[in-house]
Design a protein around this motif. Sequence first.
Motif, mmCIF file in Angstrom:
data_model
loop_
_atom_site.group_PDB
_atom_site.id
_atom_site.type_symbol
_atom_site.label_atom_id
_atom_site.label_comp_id
_atom_site.label_asym_id
_atom_site.label_seq_id
_atom_site.Cartn_x
_atom_site.Cartn_y
_atom_site.Cartn_z
ATOM 1 N N TRP A 126 10.590 -31.345 17.550
ATOM 2 C CA TRP A 126 9.634 -32.230 17.071
ATOM 3 C C TRP A 126 8.939 -31.624 15.978
ATOM 4 N N SER A 130 8.520 -32.874 12.369
ATOM 5 C CA SER A 130 7.309 -33.788 11.850
ATOM 6 C C SER A 130 6.585 -32.628 10.958
ATOM 7 N N GLU A 133 5.369 -34.271 7.664
ATOM 8 C CA GLU A 133 4.569 -35.342 7.464
ATOM 9 C C GLU A 133 3.235 -34.761 7.862
ATOM 10 N N ILE A 134 3.009 -33.913 8.709
ATOM 11 C CA ILE A 134 1.504 -33.265 9.014
ATOM 12 C C ILE A 134 1.202 -32.629 7.714
ATOM 13 N N ALA A 137 0.100 -35.374 5.513
ATOM 14 C CA ALA A 137 -1.325 -35.812 5.918
ATOM 15 C C ALA A 137 -2.531 -34.936 5.751
ATOM 16 N N ARG A 138 -2.244 -33.793 5.840
ATOM 17 C CA ARG A 138 -3.379 -32.762 5.594
ATOM 18 C C ARG A 138 -3.868 -32.815 4.243
ATOM 19 N N TYR A 141 -5.597 -35.970 3.459
ATOM 20 C CA TYR A 141 -7.051 -35.737 4.066
ATOM 21 C C TYR A 141 -8.030 -34.763 3.016
ATOM 22 N N ASP A 142 -7.351 -33.653 2.766
ATOM 23 C CA ASP A 142 -8.199 -32.649 1.848
ATOM 24 C C ASP A 142 -8.514 -33.202 0.652
ATOM 25 N N ARG B 85 -11.759 -34.366 14.080
ATOM 26 C CA ARG B 85 -11.598 -34.137 12.842
ATOM 27 C C ARG B 85 -10.199 -33.408 12.430
ATOM 28 N N GLU B 88 -7.396 -35.574 13.238
ATOM 29 C CA GLU B 88 -7.170 -36.669 12.154
ATOM 30 C C GLU B 88 -6.696 -36.095 10.763
ATOM 31 N N ARG B 89 -6.967 -34.970 10.695
ATOM 32 C CA ARG B 89 -6.489 -34.286 9.299
ATOM 33 C C ARG B 89 -5.102 -34.147 9.284
ATOM 34 N N ASP B 90 -4.446 -33.869 10.436
ATOM 35 C CA ASP B 90 -3.106 -33.538 10.692
ATOM 36 C C ASP B 90 -2.273 -34.745 10.674
ATOM 37 N N GLY B 91 -3.249 -36.123 10.810
ATOM 38 C CA GLY B 91 -2.365 -37.624 10.874
ATOM 39 C C GLY B 91 -1.739 -37.759 12.258
ATOM 40 N N LEU B 92 -2.540 -37.243 13.293
ATOM 41 C CA LEU B 92 -2.313 -37.553 14.797
ATOM 42 C C LEU B 92 -3.114 -38.526 15.183
ATOM 43 N N LEU B 112 2.561 -40.835 14.484
ATOM 44 C CA LEU B 112 3.003 -39.444 14.540
ATOM 45 C C LEU B 112 2.290 -38.945 15.914
#
Lengths: 146, 146
Positions: A126, A130, A133-134, A137-138, A141-142, B85, B88-92, B112
């Motif tokens: 997993w 993933s 994608e993580i 997303a990170r 977000y930043d 937070r 959320e940052r990691d898109g989970l 995800l």
Amino acid sequence: MVYKNMEIEQTNNQSPELQQKLNAFFQEGSEHHEFCPIRDVVDRFGDKWSLLAILNLGNSGKTRFNELKNRIEGVSQRMLTVTLRSLERDGLISRKIFAEVPPRVEYELTALGESLLSQIWELAQWASGSKEEIVRARTEYDNQHP
Amino acid sequence: MVYKNMEIEQTNNQSPELQQKLNAFFQEGSEHHEFCPIRDVVDRFGDKWSLLAILNLGNSGKTRFNELKNRIEGVSQRMLTVTLRSLERDGLISRKIFAEVPPRVEYELTALGESLLSQIWELAQWASGSKEEIVRARTEYDNQHP
DNA sequence: CCGTATCCAACAGGATACTG
DNA sequence: CAGTATCCTGTTGGATACGG
């Protein structure tokens, strides 16, 4: 970790089966005032080195202390000892001492340890799948939270 | 965590397939000088509260901050914020703010996050099934090491 | 070789008080 | 309600030295 009783409100669109299982899981936990079994496991390998020890032992079978220490980049002698003792105590690895000079100690996964290894392996799948994608997303977000 | 190159010595009797996969996994890690993907994941929920947050969100779908706080026994306001937070940052998980007075914020697992949830669930199954054996091993170890 | 013992720095995380 | 800010403590874990 003891769970409080809680109202069940199904508002999301996830698999109903997993939802139902989670539901039962939380019910059980709150009834028996037991500690969360998942947390028990995560506490096993949530630390800095246990996971790497299990993976290395899974990769190489019987392994001596210093070989393990060389393979696990950055681990101190102290922490490897602490980690291995903890895993041994929980029956995940075995420790065999040979009455030689100089002494030799071999560590190896037990059957229980191997069954955990395969679970961890699934998780690794997993993670590999993933990871991108993580990271994406990170980054996003930043960018949005300067 | 970067893995060193290592000699492969197969001395144990575990499933050859998993052995092979692990082998490839370690090779890859050492070639690309990447961080271990598993550690990345474990670092996500290896802390004290992330796992409980994910499980609760999996159980209940959209959930407000204080409801989450009430359900997760013992979490402080600060740590719940920090945990959410990070997830959320990691898109989970997703965080939706409603422009109301008093303010309302709803958290929910993303796709995800739900995929991670089902992995965690598998791990939980292992944990539940192995708990007795671990407790037994632990007791035995403690008896033999006074 | 395979540890244990001791000391100490870094950090996670709780308590409390305050805000939009 | 849903946070932020500040302070403060306990734990994790590295460095070092020593023992069987």
